[in-house]
Design a protein around this motif. Structure first.
Motif, mmCIF file in Angstrom:
data_model
loop_
_atom_site.group_PDB
_atom_site.id
_atom_site.type_symbol
_atom_site.label_atom_id
_atom_site.label_comp_id
_atom_site.label_asym_id
_atom_site.label_seq_id
_atom_site.Cartn_x
_atom_site.Cartn_y
_atom_site.Cartn_z
ATOM 1 N N ASP A 106 69.600 44.753 61.597
ATOM 2 C CA ASP A 106 69.790 43.948 62.276
ATOM 3 C C ASP A 106 70.808 42.620 62.595
ATOM 4 N N LEU A 107 71.128 42.626 61.458
ATOM 5 C CA LEU A 107 72.496 41.335 61.757
ATOM 6 C C LEU A 107 73.733 41.601 61.410
ATOM 7 N N MET A 108 73.512 42.751 61.405
ATOM 8 C CA MET A 108 75.191 43.979 62.768
ATOM 9 C C MET A 108 74.882 43.428 63.166
ATOM 10 N N HIS A 109 73.669 43.959 64.265
ATOM 11 C CA HIS A 109 73.071 44.135 65.561
ATOM 12 C C HIS A 109 73.465 42.237 66.180
ATOM 13 N N GLN A 110 73.339 41.471 65.515
ATOM 14 C CA GLN A 110 73.110 40.229 66.303
ATOM 15 C C GLN A 110 74.412 39.647 65.973
ATOM 16 N N HIS A 111 75.456 40.034 64.981
ATOM 17 C CA HIS A 111 76.614 39.106 64.741
ATOM 18 C C HIS A 111 77.387 40.089 65.325
ATOM 19 N N LEU A 112 77.610 40.937 66.735
ATOM 20 C CA LEU A 112 79.006 41.982 66.824
ATOM 21 C C LEU A 112 78.770 41.024 68.551
ATOM 22 N N ASP A 113 80.499 41.292 69.326
ATOM 23 C CA ASP A 113 80.430 40.823 70.279
ATOM 24 C C ASP A 113 79.791 42.085 70.788
ATOM 25 N N GLY A 114 79.916 42.784 70.971
ATOM 26 C CA GLY A 114 79.442 44.629 71.723
ATOM 27 C C GLY A 114 78.925 45.278 70.500
ATOM 28 N N PRO A 115 78.727 46.838 71.171
ATOM 29 C CA PRO A 115 77.679 47.710 70.689
ATOM 30 C C PRO A 115 79.148 48.007 69.396
ATOM 31 N N PRO A 116 79.143 48.789 67.884
ATOM 32 C CA PRO A 116 79.776 48.585 67.052
ATOM 33 C C PRO A 116 79.756 50.296 67.000
ATOM 34 N N HIS A 117 80.888 50.433 67.087
ATOM 35 C CA HIS A 117 81.529 52.267 67.142
ATOM 36 C C HIS A 117 81.826 52.818 65.848
ATOM 37 N N GLU A 118 82.852 52.389 64.765
ATOM 38 C CA GLU A 118 83.136 52.348 63.686
ATOM 39 C C GLU A 118 82.846 51.598 62.507
ATOM 40 N N VAL A 119 81.887 51.908 62.061
ATOM 41 C CA VAL A 119 81.309 51.066 61.023
ATOM 42 C C VAL A 119 81.729 51.789 59.629
ATOM 43 N N VAL A 120 81.589 51.145 58.917
ATOM 44 C CA VAL A 120 82.044 51.433 57.257
ATOM 45 C C VAL A 120 81.381 50.481 56.223
ATOM 46 N N ASP A 121 80.617 51.749 54.997
ATOM 47 C CA ASP A 121 79.199 51.577 54.631
ATOM 48 C C ASP A 121 80.166 51.597 53.300
ATOM 49 N N LEU A 122 80.193 50.124 52.622
ATOM 50 C CA LEU A 122 81.016 50.139 50.681
ATOM 51 C C LEU A 122 80.192 50.114 50.326
ATOM 52 N N CYS A 123 80.221 51.127 49.524
ATOM 53 C CA CYS A 123 79.075 50.808 47.774
ATOM 54 C C CYS A 123 77.695 51.979 48.765
ATOM 55 N N ALA A 124 77.637 52.633 49.347
ATOM 56 C CA ALA A 124 76.655 53.623 49.853
ATOM 57 C C ALA A 124 75.421 54.253 49.340
ATOM 58 N N GLY A 125 75.082 54.024 47.523
ATOM 59 C CA GLY A 125 74.146 53.880 47.422
ATOM 60 C C GLY A 125 73.607 55.792 48.021
ATOM 61 N N SER A 126 72.714 55.930 47.871
ATOM 62 C CA SER A 126 72.290 56.867 48.881
ATOM 63 C C SER A 126 72.350 57.248 50.239
ATOM 64 N N GLY A 127 73.281 56.347 51.144
ATOM 65 C CA GLY A 127 73.869 56.411 52.431
ATOM 66 C C GLY A 127 72.457 55.270 53.274
ATOM 67 N N ALA A 128 72.202 54.596 53.049
ATOM 68 C CA ALA A 128 70.576 54.330 53.490
ATOM 69 C C ALA A 128 71.536 53.511 54.768
ATOM 70 N N LEU A 129 72.456 52.517 54.285
ATOM 71 C CA LEU A 129 73.037 52.091 55.561
ATOM 72 C C LEU A 129 73.857 52.728 56.710
ATOM 73 N N GLY A 130 74.393 53.964 56.453
ATOM 74 C CA GLY A 130 74.913 54.373 57.459
ATOM 75 C C GLY A 130 74.314 54.849 57.988
ATOM 76 N N ALA A 131 73.736 55.753 57.456
ATOM 77 C CA ALA A 131 72.771 56.472 57.823
ATOM 78 C C ALA A 131 71.717 56.056 59.554
ATOM 79 N N ALA A 132 71.159 54.888 58.890
ATOM 80 C CA ALA A 132 70.145 54.138 59.932
ATOM 81 C C ALA A 132 72.029 53.549 60.712
ATOM 82 N N VAL A 133 73.152 53.751 61.180
ATOM 83 C CA VAL A 133 73.355 53.178 62.452
ATOM 84 C C VAL A 133 73.403 54.072 62.811
ATOM 85 N N LEU A 134 74.063 55.720 61.825
ATOM 86 C CA LEU A 134 74.016 56.613 62.915
ATOM 87 C C LEU A 134 72.819 56.606 63.699
ATOM 88 N N ASP A 135 71.385 56.923 63.439
ATOM 89 C CA ASP A 135 70.300 56.858 63.779
ATOM 90 C C ASP A 135 70.305 55.845 65.599
#
Length: 301
Positions: A106-135
């Motif tokens: 949610d914070l990513m959506h709120q603080h970007l000046d446009g829809p994100p297309h290229e995202v990096v998830d550092l220390c991904a663990g199970s991939g939760a953040l990256g998977a949510a972005v893709l979804d």
């Protein structure tokens, strides 16, 4: 077995399982009892709608209840964890995603000046953040970076389920130089839930201390912020001007995380954002106009 008999057994099972879990100190015994009963019954339906129970239901429920009473995390017992709109696969030895981390998207959506297309998830663990972005963003592409081989494998699995062909994984140590990571700049957002616990602070919950890998918990250095500082440094290198870093940290590390981003330079609009309980939990920092980022490869390559 009639529907009435099944429901009678379920009521009895719910009362007994809730009691056992409560006596074992499980924080949410009734909620966990319902989840275990549904799993043993092999159903995703509300328990009041279950008309028949499988053979061996009682034995299976007793086994599952014993595991939870030993404080094995519910997510590992069920083999999945909810995260935003997804049910992610989880495995022993890999950090289990937490509901509080969901706010990072949610914070990513709120603080970007446009829809994100290229995202990096550092220390991904199970991939939760990256998977949510893709979804949630069908045009997005994600690169997830994870040091642990088992976690990187699980991340790849969860990314593929969330957005076929739009996510990839790089197994690497953020404390070293990573040419493949540097080459993906510029990106729109960097998300991270890094390890951040100081070496002398032990988690209180048995589920965390005994089942989450210590590499995913303890951030290094005297203050636990060695890895988070590396995340901030990488974010400065990777983000386009106007891109945003969202990084989770402990509720007592807000000032230190802000100071680390200030010392790193290259950011503006730095702030600490509380979680839904009012505790300071996220560093938000925008990549300031100025120096160009390095690298030219895009995540889609």
């Amino acid at each position: 077995m009639s529907g009435g008999e099944a429901r009678s057994r379920l009521r009895s099972a719910l009362a007994d399982t809730t009691r056992q879990l409560g006596e074992a100190g499980v924080p949410s015994p009734s909620v966990d009892a319902r989840a275990l009963i549904a799993h043993a019954a092999g159903t995703e339906r509300p328990l009041v709608m279950v008309e028949e129970l499988p053979e061996g239901f009682a034995q299976q429920l007793a086994h599952l209840t014993a595991r939870r009473a030993q404080r094995e995390p519910l997510q590992l017992i069920l083999g999945r964890a909810p995260f935003r709109h997804l049910l992610l696969d989880v495995r022993p030895g890999v950090f289990i995603p937490r509901p509080e981390t969901e706010l990072a998207v949610d914070l990513m959506h709120q603080h970007l000046d446009g829809p994100p297309h290229e995202v990096v998830d550092l220390c991904a663990g199970s991939g939760a953040l990256g998977a949510a972005v893709l979804d949630e963003l069908p045009r997005s592409r994600v690169l997830s970076v994870e040091i642990d081989a088992a976690a990187a494998e699980l991340t790849a699995h969860n990314l593929e389920r969330a957005g076929t062909g739009r996510g990839r994984v790089l197994q690497a140590d953020l404390l070293g130089e990573i040419p493949q990571l540097a080459a993906v700049a510029p990106v729109d957002a960097v998300l991270s839930n890094p390890p951040y616990i100081p070496p002398d602070a032990l988690p209180r919950d048995a589920e965390v201390l005994e089942h989450d890998p210590h590499r995913a918990l303890f951030g290094g250095g005297d203050d636990g912020l060695e890895v988070p500082r590396a995340v901030i440094t990488w974010a400065r290198r990777l983000l386009r001007p106007g891109g945003v870093l969202i990084m989770e940290h402990a509720d007592v590390q807000g000032k230190a995380a802000l100071a680390a981003a200030t010392d790193c330079g290259g950011f503006d609009l730095l702030r600490t954002v509380p979680d839904l309980t009012g505790r300071d939990r996220f560093l938000v920092a925008r990549r300031a106009p100025g120096e160009p980022t390095s690298g030219s490869e895009r995540l889609s390559r």
